[in-house]
Design a protein around this motif. Structure first.
Motif, PDB file in Angstrom:
ATOM      1  N   ASN A   1       0.822  -1.508  -0.545  1.00  0.00           N
ATOM      2  CA  ASN A   1      -0.137  -0.222  -0.117  1.00  0.00           C
ATOM      3  C   ASN A   1       1.032   1.610   0.169  1.00  0.00           C
ATOM      4  O   ASN A   1       2.115   1.247   0.015  1.00  0.00           O
ATOM      5  CB  ASN A   1      -0.884  -0.025   1.452  1.00  0.00           C
ATOM      6  CG  ASN A   1      -0.889  -0.518   2.413  1.00  0.00           C
ATOM      7  OD1 ASN A   1       0.921   0.532   2.304  1.00  0.00           O
ATOM      8  ND2 ASN A   1      -0.669  -0.970   3.624  1.00  0.00           N
ATOM      9  N   ASP A   2       0.349   2.271  -0.100  1.00  0.00           N
ATOM     10  CA  ASP A   2       1.183   3.424   0.054  1.00  0.00           C
ATOM     11  C   ASP A   2       2.028   3.827   1.473  1.00  0.00           C
ATOM     12  O   ASP A   2       2.788   4.736   0.972  1.00  0.00           O
ATOM     13  CB  ASP A   2       0.268   4.827   0.164  1.00  0.00           C
ATOM     14  CG  ASP A   2      -0.709   4.994  -1.678  1.00  0.00           C
ATOM     15  OD1 ASP A   2      -0.047   4.656  -2.935  1.00  0.00           O
ATOM     16  OD2 ASP A   2      -1.675   5.249  -1.614  1.00  0.00           O
ATOM     17  N   GLU A   3       1.341   3.493   2.516  1.00  0.00           N
ATOM     18  CA  GLU A   3       1.934   3.491   3.232  1.00  0.00           C
ATOM     19  C   GLU A   3       3.389   3.210   3.293  1.00  0.00           C
ATOM     20  O   GLU A   3       5.019   2.931   3.747  1.00  0.00           O
ATOM     21  CB  GLU A   3       1.564   3.094   5.123  1.00  0.00           C
ATOM     22  CG  GLU A   3      -0.112   3.924   4.772  1.00  0.00           C
ATOM     23  CD  GLU A   3      -0.862   3.558   4.256  1.00  0.00           C
ATOM     24  OE1 GLU A   3      -1.980   4.675   4.476  1.00  0.00           O
ATOM     25  OE2 GLU A   3      -1.539   2.702   3.436  1.00  0.00           O
ATOM     26  N   MET A   4       3.589   1.436   2.565  1.00  0.00           N
ATOM     27  CA  MET A   4       4.543   1.039   3.024  1.00  0.00           C
ATOM     28  C   MET A   4       5.471   1.727   2.098  1.00  0.00           C
ATOM     29  O   MET A   4       6.999   1.830   1.768  1.00  0.00           O
ATOM     30  CB  MET A   4       4.450  -0.638   1.876  1.00  0.00           C
ATOM     31  CG  MET A   4       4.050  -1.135   3.290  1.00  0.00           C
ATOM     32  SD  MET A   4       2.216  -2.636   2.791  1.00  0.00           S
ATOM     33  CE  MET A   4       3.930  -4.091   2.691  1.00  0.00           C
TER      34      MET A   4
ATOM     35  N   ALA B   1       5.850  -1.121   7.895  1.00  0.00           N
ATOM     36  CA  ALA B   1       4.439  -0.392   7.541  1.00  0.00           C
ATOM     37  C   ALA B   1       3.389  -0.842   7.053  1.00  0.00           C
ATOM     38  O   ALA B   1       1.673  -0.565   7.536  1.00  0.00           O
ATOM     39  CB  ALA B   1       4.819   1.027   6.585  1.00  0.00           C
ATOM     40  N   GLY B   2       3.474  -2.245   6.362  1.00  0.00           N
ATOM     41  CA  GLY B   2       2.491  -3.322   6.287  1.00  0.00           C
ATOM     42  C   GLY B   2       1.594  -3.623   8.070  1.00  0.00           C
ATOM     43  O   GLY B   2       0.907  -3.799   7.288  1.00  0.00           O
TER      44      GLY B   2
ATOM     45  N   THR C   1      -0.038  -0.957   8.982  1.00  0.00           N
ATOM     46  CA  THR C   1      -1.437  -0.745   8.488  1.00  0.00           C
ATOM     47  C   THR C   1      -2.606  -1.622   8.366  1.00  0.00           C
ATOM     48  O   THR C   1      -3.429  -1.743   7.111  1.00  0.00           O
ATOM     49  CB  THR C   1      -0.722  -0.053   6.851  1.00  0.00           C
ATOM     50  OG1 THR C   1      -0.350  -0.868   6.096  1.00  0.00           O
ATOM     51  CG2 THR C   1      -0.749   1.266   7.167  1.00  0.00           C
ATOM     52  N   GLY C   2      -2.680  -3.431   8.825  1.00  0.00           N
ATOM     53  CA  GLY C   2      -2.908  -4.173   8.706  1.00  0.00           C
ATOM     54  C   GLY C   2      -3.128  -4.859   7.838  1.00  0.00           C
ATOM     55  O   GLY C   2      -4.209  -5.825   6.999  1.00  0.00           O
ATOM     56  N   VAL C   3      -2.065  -5.527   6.448  1.00  0.00           N
ATOM     57  CA  VAL C   3      -1.814  -5.989   5.471  1.00  0.00           C
ATOM     58  C   VAL C   3      -0.843  -7.393   5.396  1.00  0.00           C
ATOM     59  O   VAL C   3      -0.575  -8.485   4.764  1.00  0.00           O
ATOM     60  CB  VAL C   3      -1.570  -5.691   4.284  1.00  0.00           C
ATOM     61  CG1 VAL C   3      -2.491  -3.862   3.705  1.00  0.00           C
ATOM     62  CG2 VAL C   3       0.130  -4.817   3.654  1.00  0.00           C
ATOM     63  N   ALA C   4      -0.794  -7.265   6.796  1.00  0.00           N
ATOM     64  CA  ALA C   4       0.243  -8.580   7.207  1.00  0.00           C
ATOM     65  C   ALA C   4      -0.574  -9.396   7.704  1.00  0.00           C
ATOM     66  O   ALA C   4      -1.289  -9.851   8.592  1.00  0.00           O
ATOM     67  CB  ALA C   4       1.103  -7.933   8.694  1.00  0.00           C
ATOM     68  N   ARG C   5       0.087 -10.936   7.275  1.00  0.00           N
ATOM     69  CA  ARG C   5      -1.057 -12.317   7.413  1.00  0.00           C
ATOM     70  C   ARG C   5      -0.161 -12.410   8.601  1.00  0.00           C
ATOM     71  O   ARG C   5      -0.705 -13.682   9.915  1.00  0.00           O
ATOM     72  CB  ARG C   5      -0.680 -12.838   6.058  1.00  0.00           C
ATOM     73  CG  ARG C   5      -2.021 -13.004   5.012  1.00  0.00           C
ATOM     74  CD  ARG C   5      -2.435 -14.535   4.398  1.00  0.00           C
ATOM     75  NE  ARG C   5      -2.883 -13.986   3.309  1.00  0.00           N
ATOM     76  CZ  ARG C   5      -2.659 -13.401   1.886  1.00  0.00           C
ATOM     77  NH1 ARG C   5      -1.606 -12.558   2.154  1.00  0.00           N
ATOM     78  NH2 ARG C   5      -3.652 -13.116   1.038  1.00  0.00           N
ATOM     79  N   ARG C   6       1.961 -12.846   8.470  1.00  0.00           N
ATOM     80  CA  ARG C   6       1.938 -13.144   9.436  1.00  0.00           C
ATOM     81  C   ARG C   6       2.715 -11.756   9.755  1.00  0.00           C
ATOM     82  O   ARG C   6       4.360 -11.806   9.404  1.00  0.00           O
ATOM     83  CB  ARG C   6       2.181 -14.216   9.049  1.00  0.00           C
ATOM     84  CG  ARG C   6       3.936 -14.830  10.223  1.00  0.00           C
ATOM     85  CD  ARG C   6       4.593 -15.747   9.765  1.00  0.00           C
ATOM     86  NE  ARG C   6       2.805 -17.032   9.450  1.00  0.00           N
ATOM     87  CZ  ARG C   6       3.310 -18.432   8.073  1.00  0.00           C
ATOM     88  NH1 ARG C   6       4.904 -18.257   8.636  1.00  0.00           N
ATOM     89  NH2 ARG C   6       2.873 -19.519   8.389  1.00  0.00           N
ATOM     90  N   PRO C   7       2.695 -10.868  10.786  1.00  0.00           N
ATOM     91  CA  PRO C   7       3.377  -9.686  11.249  1.00  0.00           C
ATOM     92  C   PRO C   7       5.231 -10.526  12.057  1.00  0.00           C
ATOM     93  O   PRO C   7       4.631 -11.598  12.933  1.00  0.00           O
ATOM     94  CB  PRO C   7       2.498  -9.348  12.644  1.00  0.00           C
ATOM     95  CG  PRO C   7       1.645  -9.649  12.181  1.00  0.00           C
ATOM     96  CD  PRO C   7       0.981 -11.079  11.947  1.00  0.00           C
ATOM     97  N   ILE C   8       6.159  -9.950  11.845  1.00  0.00           N
ATOM     98  CA  ILE C   8       7.446 -10.390  12.803  1.00  0.00           C
ATOM     99  C   ILE C   8       6.994 -10.399  13.675  1.00  0.00           C
ATOM    100  O   ILE C   8       7.458  -8.605  14.554  1.00  0.00           O
ATOM    101  CB  ILE C   8       8.912  -9.503  11.965  1.00  0.00           C
ATOM    102  CG1 ILE C   8       8.221 -10.048   9.838  1.00  0.00           C
ATOM    103  CG2 ILE C   8      10.094  -9.554  12.316  1.00  0.00           C
ATOM    104  CD1 ILE C   8       8.807  -9.275   9.560  1.00  0.00           C
TER     105      ILE C   8
END
Length: 754
Positions: free
Chosen positions: A341-344, A399-400, A403-410
């Motif tokens: 997304n734009d934030e990334m 950023a991902g 903004t809620g686009v991560a399926r598996r956050p680090i």
């Protein structure tokens, strides 16, 4: 930095050799036994298939989906070449795929779709999308590219990214952040003029507006002039979104008082008068390729306060997409992102801008032949900055996640950054270091075998790559004929061609050689024949008298024969401590093997000298030496007279008080495998050995050739060490690129002790 030259024939040969295309696919699991086959395919493969069918998210765990990007094009807008069709685009897409791998360790497959219908294109990508962790769209003409990307973003749950649009926009944004920082301006206050209302231009302006640029402060122009509210000619919905209320009707009108110019249009679109009319400290991003809208020289001639960036590598501040797309996808893939997304994108831009403001590593400065510091001529990092891999993806991933686009956050970002540091193949940075040092050295390289087309091609590449001056030993007519046959006829004027007939130093060479050989059975006539007729001896004499800085030879004769000839001029033998060290590069590991050239059956004292020479080579290429004296026995068992000298050699090094790690004797598996080393808690190596000293030259040669032929290892060498002069001997099966690598090593003075 000089612009690297190449010919049509060189470009075709690069894509033809050693195999057609630019990449292979290699397995990441063993495939040697029936059991391996049963696990990789039927019946074992059924188990992960069932697991993924039950939970599709497990595809990221049990397949390569999570590190696989498709580079997809229909070839309707290939570079600046226009519509070449699907197959005509394939070389570009292959190139894009290897850039993903080279810069961010992202696996990639190129796919060329034979359709210009957006609906067919969208359907094809949608149907194949489960295979991939992300989609990189490339070289699709506008306005179809907008339709295709937007629709696929809506339909797919993996990142879809049109690099021609957003890659350019991200790097442009990064450069603008720093340019405005230097000029003391804020993005929300500046007047921006963009010329080129295609895919890249529209994406640039959209991202800058997302970052705070005001709509009314941004004027977009195309071939028909300013895009203003009320214009109808040549308009579409994407242009209309950026129409503004303005009296300006031409690019010249729009440029008056502008703080920023962004060009993604054509050569010469901007004049010096336009630049004069801009505001104080103007920012000019002239990104048309291959030639910018206005050159930095032209801009600075009328505005010394201008900050200028282009798309070219031979000018400062190159806006290069390779700074963006590999690392954007690396960060997105590592969080199993649903989108970029734009934030990334903005996070990527800010991370790049921040990196440019930091101190630049020495290896980057060496690669570019100058010290780089943040300022008007350095607002964007260089593509070969080793920090990019561990600085940009974490910013994108954060950023991902935010903004809620991560399926598996680090969870552990520090551990993630450490993992990224170790992810890249270290051999690439070592080879790049060779090139950087060679460019700095600017050695006059003597190519002894000017009658061989491979050597001539290597000499041309050496000079055109900016490493230094190529001195070719050969006959003028013969060299010219062979260069013309290779499609390099224009290079004959660039190379310096030297031979006994045209040198003024022949008598000096003969006197020198006679003084060395008169008590070794050579009379004046013998010496004349050697100096005047043998290219290897003649080239060595050139080097001995300082008429060149380094020498590469051996492509046409066996190495033992060449070494014997060189010994007429230098003391390149076992008695004087000369050693051949060969570097093996395979699967991200680098191991040096010695002696592969000089010493036939070394004793323990000789073996210790070989270890010292190899350690010197290791340090020259950036390795901390760990030496293993290898044999078929380990620490005295089984007992053998032939292993005894390998057992004694470490004691010799102890007595010499060397400052590097060593151990032995041991088998190769103990030397290279830490688990095997754990069985010997008393052994002194802190990790796997990176130097293997072998019992005899024949065993070294066999080992190297086995690794080269059976495992596909990259071989560099043998590197001749301990002679005091920089002489490297290529093999008779060397390609032009192999010979060039040996010349680069020779230019770096590796193995000379200096």
């Amino acid at each position: 930095m000089t612009r690297i030259k190449y010919t049509r024939e060189e470009a075709l040969a690069f894509h033809l050799e050693p195999r057609p295309g630019k990449f292979d696919i290699t397995p990441s699991v063993p495939m040697m036994t029936q059991r391996d086959l049963s696990l990789a395919y039927s019946p074992g493969v059924a188990v992960p298939c069932e697991e993924i069918a039950r939970d599709p998210a497990l595809a990221y765990d049990y397949t390569n989906k999570g590190n696989l990007v498709a580079v997809i094009s229909n070839g309707t807008a290939v570079l600046g070449l226009g519509n070449l069709g699907a197959l005509g685009a394939k070389p570009v897409m292959e190139g894009k795929s290897i850039l993903f791998k080279r810069f961010a360790d992202v696996n990639s497959i190129d796919i060329e779709l034979d359709t210009e219908d957006p609906d067919d294109f969208i359907k094809a990508v949608r149907l194949m999308s489960p295979t991939f962790g992300g989609i990189n769209l490339e070289d699709i003409k506008a306005p179809e590219c907008f339709i295709i990307e937007q629709t696929l973003k809506e339909q797919l749950d993996i990142p879809v990214f049109h690099d021609d649009q957003h890659g350019t926009a991200v790097i442009c944004a990064a450069g603008l952040i720093n340019a405005l920082h230097l000029s003391g301006k804020k993005i929300e206050d500046v007047k921006i003029v963009l010329n080129g209302a295609g895919a890249a231009g529209i994406a640039c302006l959209e991202l800058l507006k997302f970052m705070g640029a005001r709509h009314q402060n941004c004027i977009m122009c195309d071939t028909k002039g300013v895009i203003y509210q009320g214009r109808t000619e040549g308009m579409n919905q994407w242009k209309s979104a950026h129409a503004v209320m303005t009296e300006a009707r031409s690019l010249e009108d729009a440029m008056v008082g502008a703080d920023v110019f962004i060009g993604v249009s054509v050569k010469g679109a901007v004049t010096q008068d336009m630049v004069k009319s801009m505001a104080d400290n103007p920012v000019i991003f002239a990104m048309a390729n291959p030639d910018p809208e206005i050159t930095p020289e032209e801009a600075h001639e009328v505005r010394v306060d201008a900050i200028v960036a282009t798309g070219r590598s031979d000018y400062p501040n190159q806006v290069n997409n390779v700074l963006g797309f590999p690392y954007l996808f690396r960060g997105a893939l590592d969080i199993h992102a649903r989108a970029i997304n734009d934030e990334m994108k903005i996070a990527c831009a800010h991370a790049l801008a921040a990196l440019a403001r930091e101190d630049v590593p020495d290896e980057v400065a060496l690669a570019y032949g100058k010290t780089l510091t943040f300022g008007r001529d350095y607002i964007i990092p260089t593509p070969f900055d080793p920090r990019l891999i561990h600085r940009i993806p974490p910013a994108v991933a954060k950023a991902g996640m935010n903004t809620g686009v991560a399926r598996r956050p680090i969870i552990d970002m520090d551990a993630y950054e450490i993992g990224l540091r170790g992810r890249m193949d270290p051999t690439a940075s070592i080879l790049r270091g060779f090139h950087a040092r060679a460019r700095q050295a600017q050695a006059r390289m003597i190519f002894a075998e000017g009658d061989d087309p491979r050597v001539l091609r290597a000499a041309v590449m050496y000079q055109r790559s900016g490493f230094g001056k190529a001195l070719v030993v050969g006959r003028q007519d013969d060299v010219k004929q062979k260069l013309e046959a290779a499609g390099l006829g224009d290079a004959v004027r660039e190379l310096e061609i030297v031979n006994a007939a045209n040198t003024k130093h022949l008598e000096t060479y003969k006197d020198y050689l006679y003084a060395r050989l008169q008590r070794k059975g050579h009379d004046r006539q013998d010496v004349h024949r050697l100096a005047a007729r043998d290219r290897h001896v003649f080239a060595a004499l050139m080097l001995a008298h300082g008429h060149g800085d380094a020498l590469v030879t051996g492509a046409t004769r066996k190495s033992a024969h060449v070494l014997n000839l060189i010994n007429h001029v230098f003391d390149a033998d076992a008695e004087h401590g000369a050693v051949g060290v060969t570097a093996l590069l395979h699967n991200g590991r680098i191991v040096l093997i010695a002696d592969t050239l000089v010493q036939e059956w070394p004793e323990s004292e000789d073996l210790a000298t070989i270890a010292e020479r190899a350690a010197d080579v290791a340090r020259h290429i950036g390795l901390e030496p760990r030496v293993a004296f290898v044999s078929f026995s380990t620490f005295g068992y089984p007992v053998s007279e032939r292993a005894e000298k390998m057992h004694r050699a470490p004691k010799v090094l102890e007595d010499r008080g060397v400052d590097f790690e060593f151990e032995g004797e041991m088998t190769v598996d103990v030397a290279l495998n830490t688990r095997a080393q754990a069985n010997y808690p008393f052994q002194r190596l802190s990790g796997p050995a990176n130097i293997l000293v072998v019992p005899a030259r024949h065993s070294a040669s066999i080992s190297v050739k086995l690794m080269q032929e059976m495992a596909g290892a990259t071989v560099i060498g043998p590197i001749l060490s301990g002679v005091g002069q920089s002489i490297q001997i290529a093999s008779t099966v060397s390609t032009a690129n192999d010979i060039l690598n040996m010349a680069v090593i020779s230019a770096c003075n590796i193995g000379t002790g200096s």
